[in-house]
Design a protein around this motif. Structure first.
Motif, PDB file in Angstrom:
ATOM      1  N   ASP A 391      48.099  40.584  40.143  1.00 32.58           N
ATOM      2  CA  ASP A 391      47.528  40.142  38.873  1.00 32.58           C
ATOM      3  C   ASP A 391      46.977  38.733  39.013  1.00 32.58           C
ATOM      4  N   GLY A 392      46.505  38.189  37.900  1.00 34.91           N
ATOM      5  CA  GLY A 392      45.991  36.829  37.905  1.00 34.91           C
ATOM      6  C   GLY A 392      44.684  36.700  38.663  1.00 34.91           C
ATOM      7  N   ALA A 393      44.464  35.529  39.234  1.00 36.03           N
ATOM      8  CA  ALA A 393      43.188  35.218  39.881  1.00 36.03           C
ATOM      9  C   ALA A 393      42.894  36.108  41.078  1.00 36.03           C
ATOM     10  N   ARG A 394      43.946  36.654  41.702  1.00 35.44           N
ATOM     11  CA  ARG A 394      43.730  37.488  42.896  1.00 35.44           C
ATOM     12  C   ARG A 394      43.424  38.948  42.552  1.00 35.44           C
ATOM     13  N   ALA A 395      43.508  39.311  41.295  1.00 35.43           N
ATOM     14  CA  ALA A 395      43.278  40.708  40.914  1.00 35.43           C
ATOM     15  C   ALA A 395      41.899  41.217  41.356  1.00 35.43           C
ATOM     16  N   PRO A 396      40.824  40.414  41.228  1.00 31.79           N
ATOM     17  CA  PRO A 396      39.528  40.913  41.710  1.00 31.79           C
ATOM     18  C   PRO A 396      39.507  41.183  43.210  1.00 31.79           C
ATOM     19  N   ILE A 397      40.232  40.357  43.982  1.00 28.64           N
ATOM     20  CA  ILE A 397      40.307  40.602  45.428  1.00 28.64           C
ATOM     21  C   ILE A 397      41.017  41.929  45.684  1.00 28.64           C
ATOM     22  N   ALA A 398      42.110  42.140  44.966  1.00 25.38           N
ATOM     23  CA  ALA A 398      42.862  43.385  45.125  1.00 25.38           C
ATOM     24  C   ALA A 398      42.024  44.591  44.715  1.00 25.38           C
ATOM     25  N   ARG A 399      41.189  44.420  43.702  1.00 16.13           N
ATOM     26  CA  ARG A 399      40.355  45.542  43.271  1.00 16.13           C
ATOM     27  C   ARG A 399      39.375  45.931  44.370  1.00 16.13           C
ATOM     28  N   LEU A 400      38.791  44.938  45.027  1.00 13.79           N
ATOM     29  CA  LEU A 400      37.877  45.246  46.124  1.00 13.79           C
ATOM     30  C   LEU A 400      38.614  45.915  47.281  1.00 13.79           C
ATOM     31  N   TRP A 401      39.799  45.429  47.589  1.00 14.71           N
ATOM     32  CA  TRP A 401      40.591  46.087  48.633  1.00 14.71           C
ATOM     33  C   TRP A 401      40.957  47.517  48.224  1.00 14.71           C
ATOM     34  N   SER A 402      41.181  47.736  46.940  1.00 16.54           N
ATOM     35  CA  SER A 402      41.495  49.091  46.467  1.00 16.54           C
ATOM     36  C   SER A 402      40.312  50.028  46.680  1.00 16.54           C
ATOM     37  N   VAL A 403      39.100  49.515  46.425  1.00 16.55           N
ATOM     38  CA  VAL A 403      37.906  50.326  46.671  1.00 16.55           C
ATOM     39  C   VAL A 403      37.849  50.725  48.145  1.00 16.55           C
TER      40      VAL A 403
END
Length: 422
Positions: A391-403
């Motif tokens: 969560d937080g600021a790293r959530a967008p990074i995690a979303r890209l890794w999820s893709v």
């Protein structure tokens, strides 16, 4: 129901009909239409339209009288119809757009035609840079269910061009979702236009969102590189977080220029993770994007090479100390990060789990990096579960890794650049 025309309107309308029929066959009108069609430059075309309009002054007067005489809704609808016919004779799209709007405003346009008429009027407004008018009419078309001729993209772009970037992004993402749900993604250009607009506006959340949608639909190296670079630029991340974006650039083989390699080497730090640094340096040297003997890479390679043997030799003791019950959070994280940098994914995962149980653990970072180790080891499902906890600021990074994790149809070995061979 039968149409209701006012008594005074009928003769005026019939006179306009006769005028239009005569104008269609006039040699000077036909010559004017040919001149407009032959014009290639916009200014020349505009001038030719004006010339033809001057020839049709009498017909314009007949139209004006017809519009003025219209009082009932049916009067107004057919008056607008003949005005549309006049616009065709005059080869003037602005007149055609006005006529379509009048037809819509009459309330007599058949329901199944509302979307089409709104679209054509809106697209003419868009072409003439009347973006507020385009937003109104194209919005009406989309609301009526007209989804042809890229109506949704035109509507979104009209918002972008009028400075209403957030509104345009909302229109676009709704359209992207609808296309994705149908099983056929929207054209890649839609994503590119939207991503460019929100990026120029420095709208980080919308940029992350549209970027993730783009690489989901079109996971090419070009798009991955662009999306990761945008996230790197707008995220406001420290080098420790940017490193995880660069690792994703590595896995997707989307380094676009030499600065991308330099960023990865700098973020990983040859002193702390010489194995990963050397792997990226090797890729950079083989890419053809970096000149031979580049001073930055030469120095980084020297540092990493000097550190590599001692670093590898320290791994058993590092693991032992990190697994001790009294090991600190800092030690456990350092050990986990080190094994991740060497592609020792099973050990990295275990150590991240140990670190997560310690007081003060940064669970967002731990779950992100544990997910990276999991996807590298072929456990896409486990990786997705870990990324979902970020969560937080790293959530967008995690979303890209999820893709990326979802794109792995079958378990795959980690990319060769994760670590040098032992």
């Amino acid at each position: 129901p039968a149409a209701k025309y006012s008594e005074k309107f009928i003769p005026v309308f019939q006179a306009a009909q006769k005028a239009m029929a005569a104008a269609k066959a006039r040699p000077d009108v036909l010559a004017g239409q040919a001149k407009i069609k032959a014009a290639t430059a916009r200014d020349a075309q505009t001038a030719a339209i004006a010339e033809l309009g001057a020839l049709l002054k009498g017909e314009q007067d007949a139209i004006d009288k017809t519009l003025a005489a219209a009082t009932t809704p049916d009067d107004k609808f057919v008056a607008a119809q003949i005005y549309l016919q006049f616009g065709g004779i005059a080869s003037d799209p602005l007149i055609q757009a006005k006529a379509l709007v009048l037809m819509l405003d009459s309330g007599k346009t058949p329901a199944e035609e509302v979307g089409k008429f709104s679209f054509y009027a809106g697209s003419i407004a868009y072409d003439n840079k009347d973006y507020p008018g385009a937003i109104n009419l194209l919005g009406r078309a989309v609301a009526a269910g007209y989804k042809q001729n890229q109506s949704e993209m035109l509507l979104a772009d009209a918002h972008f061009r009028s400075g209403k970037v957030a509104d345009g992004a909302a229109v676009l993402t709704k359209a992207l979702d609808e296309h994705a749900a149908s099983g056929t993604p929207a054209p890649a250009e839609w994503y590119r236009i939207g991503l460019g607009a929100v990026y120029r506006a420095k709208m980080a959340p919308q940029s992350f969102d549209i970027g993730a949608r783009l690489v989901t639909a079109y996971p090419t190296a070009e798009f991955w590189g662009a999306v990761i670079s945008i996230a790197r630029d707008l995220g406001g991340y420290t080098s420790n977080d940017t490193l995880d974006l660069m690792r994703l650039m590595n896995r997707t083989q989307s380094y676009a220029e030499k600065q991308d390699y330099f960023e990865h080497v700098a973020d990983v730090d040859p002193r702390k993770a010489p194995g990963e640094a050397l792997a990226v340096i090797a890729l950079a040297s083989a890419s053809g994007k970096v000149e031979a003997g580049n001073s930055f890479l030469t120095e980084a390679k020297q540092i990493a090479t000097t550190r590599l043997a001692a670093d590898k030799a320290s791994l058993p003791a590092l693991e032992r100390d990190a697994r001790a019950p009294t090991a600190s959070l800092i030690l456990a994280m350092a050990a986990a990060d080190t094994f991740l940098s060497y592609g020792e994914n099973a050990k990295a995962i275990d150590l991240y789990k140990l670190a997560s149980a310690k007081p003060g653990a940064d669970l967002s970072r731990i779950n992100l990096r544990m997910g990276i180790a999991q996807v590298d080891s072929g456990d896409a499902a486990g990786a997705l579960a870990s990324f979902a906890k970020v969560d937080g600021a790293r959530a967008p990074i995690a979303r890209l890794w999820s893709v990326y994790a979802k794109s792995k149809a079958a378990p795959a070995a980690p990319a060769a650049a994760v670590a040098p061979a032992k």
